[in-house]
Design a protein around this motif. Structure first.
Motif, PDB file in Angstrom:
ATOM      1  N   GLY A 366      30.919  26.679  40.224  1.00  0.00           N
ATOM      2  CA  GLY A 366      31.813  27.658  39.610  1.00  0.00           C
ATOM      3  C   GLY A 366      31.584  29.043  40.171  1.00  0.00           C
ATOM      4  N   VAL A 367      30.313  29.395  40.358  1.00  0.00           N
ATOM      5  CA  VAL A 367      29.969  30.724  40.893  1.00  0.00           C
ATOM      6  C   VAL A 367      30.480  30.850  42.330  1.00  0.00           C
ATOM      7  N   VAL A 368      30.209  29.821  43.130  1.00  0.00           N
ATOM      8  CA  VAL A 368      30.660  29.838  44.529  1.00  0.00           C
ATOM      9  C   VAL A 368      32.179  29.931  44.587  1.00  0.00           C
ATOM     10  N   LEU A 369      32.826  29.183  43.699  1.00  0.00           N
ATOM     11  CA  LEU A 369      34.287  29.182  43.658  1.00  0.00           C
ATOM     12  C   LEU A 369      34.826  30.569  43.301  1.00  0.00           C
ATOM     13  N   ALA A 370      34.182  31.187  42.325  1.00  0.00           N
ATOM     14  CA  ALA A 370      34.626  32.523  41.912  1.00  0.00           C
ATOM     15  C   ALA A 370      34.447  33.521  43.054  1.00  0.00           C
ATOM     16  N   LEU A 371      33.335  33.398  43.787  1.00  0.00           N
ATOM     17  CA  LEU A 371      33.101  34.290  44.925  1.00  0.00           C
ATOM     18  C   LEU A 371      34.150  34.052  46.008  1.00  0.00           C
ATOM     19  N   GLY A 372      34.402  32.789  46.306  1.00  0.00           N
ATOM     20  CA  GLY A 372      35.405  32.457  47.305  1.00  0.00           C
ATOM     21  C   GLY A 372      36.766  32.982  46.889  1.00  0.00           C
ATOM     22  N   PHE A 373      37.045  32.848  45.599  1.00  0.00           N
ATOM     23  CA  PHE A 373      38.327  33.298  45.086  1.00  0.00           C
ATOM     24  C   PHE A 373      38.443  34.816  45.184  1.00  0.00           C
ATOM     25  N   SER A 374      37.334  35.515  44.932  1.00  0.00           N
ATOM     26  CA  SER A 374      37.405  36.977  45.012  1.00  0.00           C
ATOM     27  C   SER A 374      37.599  37.420  46.463  1.00  0.00           C
ATOM     28  N   ALA A 375      36.966  36.700  47.400  1.00  0.00           N
ATOM     29  CA  ALA A 375      37.197  37.022  48.817  1.00  0.00           C
ATOM     30  C   ALA A 375      38.658  36.766  49.168  1.00  0.00           C
ATOM     31  N   ALA A 376      39.199  35.662  48.637  1.00  0.00           N
ATOM     32  CA  ALA A 376      40.607  35.339  48.898  1.00  0.00           C
ATOM     33  C   ALA A 376      41.512  36.416  48.309  1.00  0.00           C
ATOM     34  N   VAL A 377      41.138  36.923  47.132  1.00  0.00           N
ATOM     35  CA  VAL A 377      41.907  38.013  46.517  1.00  0.00           C
ATOM     36  C   VAL A 377      41.898  39.228  47.442  1.00  0.00           C
ATOM     37  N   GLY A 378      40.719  39.499  48.043  1.00  0.00           N
ATOM     38  CA  GLY A 378      40.612  40.622  48.974  1.00  0.00           C
ATOM     39  C   GLY A 378      41.539  40.454  50.162  1.00  0.00           C
ATOM     40  N   VAL A 379      41.564  39.247  50.722  1.00  0.00           N
ATOM     41  CA  VAL A 379      42.421  38.984  51.882  1.00  0.00           C
ATOM     42  C   VAL A 379      43.885  39.104  51.476  1.00  0.00           C
ATOM     43  N   PHE A 380      44.213  38.490  50.321  1.00  0.00           N
ATOM     44  CA  PHE A 380      45.611  38.451  49.880  1.00  0.00           C
ATOM     45  C   PHE A 380      46.141  39.857  49.588  1.00  0.00           C
ATOM     46  N   PHE A 381      45.366  40.624  48.793  1.00  0.00           N
ATOM     47  CA  PHE A 381      45.853  41.936  48.393  1.00  0.00           C
ATOM     48  C   PHE A 381      45.534  43.011  49.428  1.00  0.00           C
ATOM     49  N   GLY A 382      44.618  42.706  50.363  1.00  0.00           N
ATOM     50  CA  GLY A 382      44.322  43.664  51.416  1.00  0.00           C
ATOM     51  C   GLY A 382      45.287  43.527  52.578  1.00  0.00           C
ATOM     52  N   TRP A 383      45.982  42.392  52.627  1.00  0.00           N
ATOM     53  CA  TRP A 383      46.820  42.104  53.784  1.00  0.00           C
ATOM     54  C   TRP A 383      47.938  43.117  53.960  1.00  0.00           C
ATOM     55  N   TYR A 384      48.652  43.391  52.869  1.00  0.00           N
ATOM     56  CA  TYR A 384      49.814  44.272  52.984  1.00  0.00           C
ATOM     57  C   TYR A 384      49.409  45.688  53.409  1.00  0.00           C
ATOM     58  N   PRO A 385      48.406  46.307  52.736  1.00  0.00           N
ATOM     59  CA  PRO A 385      47.988  47.644  53.193  1.00  0.00           C
ATOM     60  C   PRO A 385      47.484  47.620  54.644  1.00  0.00           C
ATOM     61  N   ALA A 386      46.730  46.577  55.003  1.00  0.00           N
ATOM     62  CA  ALA A 386      46.173  46.514  56.362  1.00  0.00           C
ATOM     63  C   ALA A 386      47.288  46.378  57.385  1.00  0.00           C
ATOM     64  N   ARG A 387      48.305  45.576  57.035  1.00  0.00           N
ATOM     65  CA  ARG A 387      49.396  45.406  57.974  1.00  0.00           C
ATOM     66  C   ARG A 387      50.180  46.710  58.124  1.00  0.00           C
TER      67      ARG A 387
END
Lengths: 401, 220
Positions: A366-387
């Motif tokens: 669960g902890v690993v999943l939450a960490l992975g999910f938070s990284a995915a959130v970073g990629v998902f929500f960071g994508w538009y500003p970065a682009r």
């Protein structure tokens, strides 16, 4: 550009804006902490429920009389399970053990003390089938069951209530006025919620039927499947046999009910899994909100650093270098937030269990999943500003004030 | 080295079309030191952007070392900016919160060179700032900042250095020092192209190109 340099630059830029970075992280911290603690609580609840059911035996079929009634109106329990039914069930090939069970309330007395408890009349296999162990003394013997001996095994709570610190084994107690010799005390199993198995008295079913309660029919028959047998198959065998013995017409409903422990466990784990998933998803929404916070901060950062982006492009940064820089920055924020959140969530879960409110269980997955999910959130929500940063026109960006 | 013919670039400004470049021909050989002059709005910045591969002309041809730049995609243009051209800006444009050394090393990092640090040290030594390499830009004077910026332009050892009003934000004495540095670089064989509106600065360059209203009005 090497990734380590990009990560280093991201950390430096986060340090430069400490308050803003921590506020951006806060959303993710709360989200991940919520997911981790909720999943821990869900997993703990699941483990507890399963433990309780398993404590009652895992490969059991519990047969009880059906309801009597005509035209859909049920008017009470039938009395149609007999000792002969129980004996016949034992002859089935896929059945290992069978015990008849009769029940009644008993006023149990010892010297000046007395208590009112459930008295179960059972055969010897009842104890191993239901996962009971005898802590002091012994269970009653086959011979004592055959001869309707007045012997009793007490639950630990009952024994404590009657004897306090004194030795119960060998003592003579009165159950509904009839003298019984205590031969053993059960090992504690813990309260099951709907019934406390530690507060009861077990006696041979023979003596319970003939002398204590004057019964001819059984309250319940417990059947244990043979080693490795499919319990569903055993249930089918049992149903067929009982219907034949009860001379039930083809197409009529069973005049008994069977509770399949294996099915019960499966159902309960499905229910608790859904419960965990529900808790986790609700917590996941806060993680999503945290992601939106990151996107907001990243958009501000990109605007603020427009000129820097122009300079970087002028000295040879490709669009993908810029994209990567801001994406890494978003992921670093969310991952750092995720780490802090996982620690906070684990601590919360631990605290909840330590305070005894709920048996939380911290799942590493669960902890690993939450960490992975938070990284995915970073990629998902960071994508538009970065682009947006990557697509800036270098000339415009250099001119930006 | 630089062969631009018939460059055209138009902008829409407040609904009106502005011809920033209206058929400009420019040829600059290796090792020249050229000043591009003209009043503001004459198109000199646009010309610099095109020569510096930050922008592409709408019409005309720009060949850098014989290679047609107009046909290159964004990544290839970035590569050209990285390796073959060094930029120096009026306001230095150093990145804050980064030491002089890291600022200078940045182009080498984008070029994925393993010896970025050593190159940056050499470039800083070349502009006489090897004793300030761990200072951040806000700990340096204007002249020192511009030297750091020049070191950054030199770190990839480009053939061409483009400077946009490099002395515009400096007092005249520091400006003279910076111009002397450019002359020194030119003496080492580097092509220097400098945009300026200041005749005194332009006077340091053997060749001057005058632009007016998007056209070359004087070259020599």
């Amino acid at each position: 550009m090497r990734l380590s340099l990009v990560v280093g630059a991201s950390l430096a830029s986060l340090r430069a804006n400490k308050l803003r970075s921590s506020l951006a992280m806060l959303g993710i911290i709360i989200g991940v902490a919520a997911v981790v603690s909720m999943v821990a609580i869900g997993a703990g609840a699941q483990a507890q429920v399963l433990e309780r059911i398993t404590a009652m035996g895992t490969d059991l079929l519990i047969i009880r009389p059906g309801q009597r009634g005509t035209g859909g109106v049920m008017s009470g329990t039938q009395q149609n399970l007999t000792l002969e039914d129980a004996r016949a069930l034992l002859d089935l090939p896929r059945v290992r053990q069978v015990t008849p069970v009769v029940q009644g309330m008993g006023q149990v007395k010892f010297l000046g003390r007395n208590t009112r408890v459930q008295v179960q009349g059972v055969a010897l296999p009842y104890l191993p089938m239901r996962g009971f162990e005898v802590e002091r003394g012994s269970a009653f013997s086959e011979a004592q069951v055959e001869s309707s001996a007045r012997v009793a095994v007490l639950g630990p709570v009952t024994a404590e209530n009657l004897f306090g610190g004194a030795e119960p084994v060998g003592a003579l107690v009165k159950v509904n006025g009839i003298g019984f010799t205590v031969v053993g005390v059960l090992k504690a199993k813990g309260d099951q919620g709907w019934f406390n198995p530690d507060d009861q008295v077990l006696v041979p079913y023979t003596v319970a039927m003939k002398q204590l309660f004057g019964l001819t029919r059984l309250r319940e028959i417990d059947v244990q499947g043979a080693e490795g047998a499919d319990l569903t198959q055993v249930q089918a065998d049992v149903t067929r046999l009982l219907r034949r013995r009860h001379r039930q017409a083809e197409g009529s409903g069973d005049d008994f009910t069977i509770r399949n422990q294996a099915e019960m466990i499966e159902t309960m784990s499905r229910v608790t899994r859904t419960f965990t998933l529900l808790l986790g998803s609700i917590a996941g929404i806060s993680l999503l909100v945290g992601g939106i916070g990151i996107m907001n901060i990243m958009l501000v950062t990109v605007t603020e650093r427009t000129r820097e982006i122009g300079v970087r492009k002028a000295i040879g940064a490709r669009n993908r270098d810029i994209l990567r820089q801001f994406l890494v920055e978003a992921v670093v924020v969310s991952l750092l937030g995720g780490l802090v959140g996982a620690a906070l969530g684990s601590a919360t879960a631990w605290l909840i269990s330590a305070l005894g409110a709920f048996p939380a269980r911290i799942e590493p997955t669960g902890v690993v999943l939450a960490l992975g999910f938070s990284a995915a959130v970073g990629v998902f929500f960071g994508w538009y500003p970065a682009r947006r940063a990557a697509r800036l026109d270098p000339i415009e960006a250099l001119r930006y004030e | 080295m630089i062969a631009a013919t018939g460059l055209v670039k138009r902008y829409l400004l407040g609904g009106q079309e502005v011809r920033a470049l209206d058929g400009v021909d420019v040829h600059i050989g290796a090792g020249e030191m050229v000043a591009v002059r003209g009043p503001s709005g004459c198109g000199k910045s646009t010309l610099m952007n095109i020569i510096g591969c930050l922008d592409r002309p709408e019409a005309g041809s720009y060949r850098l070392d014989g290679e047609e730049v107009a046909g290159l995609d964004g990544d290839r243009l970035a590569g050209v900016r990285n390796r073959r051209i060094g930029f120096v800006f009026q306001t230095f444009n150093l990145l804050p919160r980064m030491s002089a050394l890291d600022n200078v090393a940045l182009p080498a990092h984008y070029g994925d060179l393993p010896d970025a640090g050593a190159r940056a040290r050499r470039a800083l030594a070349q502009v006489g700032l090897d004793d300030r390499m761990h200072h951040q830009p806000n700990q340096l004077s204007g002249g020192q900042r511009q030297r750091v910026a020049i070191a950054r332009a030199l770190v990839m050892d480009p053939a061409i250095v483009l400077a946009d009003e490099p002395t515009g934000a400096l007092d005249s004495r520091t400006g003279e020092e910076i111009l002397a540095l450019f002359k020194q670089l030119n003496g080492q064989g580097r092509t220097i192209i400098m945009v300026t509106h200041d005749p005194a600065v332009a006077a340091h360059c053997p060749r001057q190109i005058h632009l007016r209203d998007g056209r070359v009005v004087e070259d020599g």
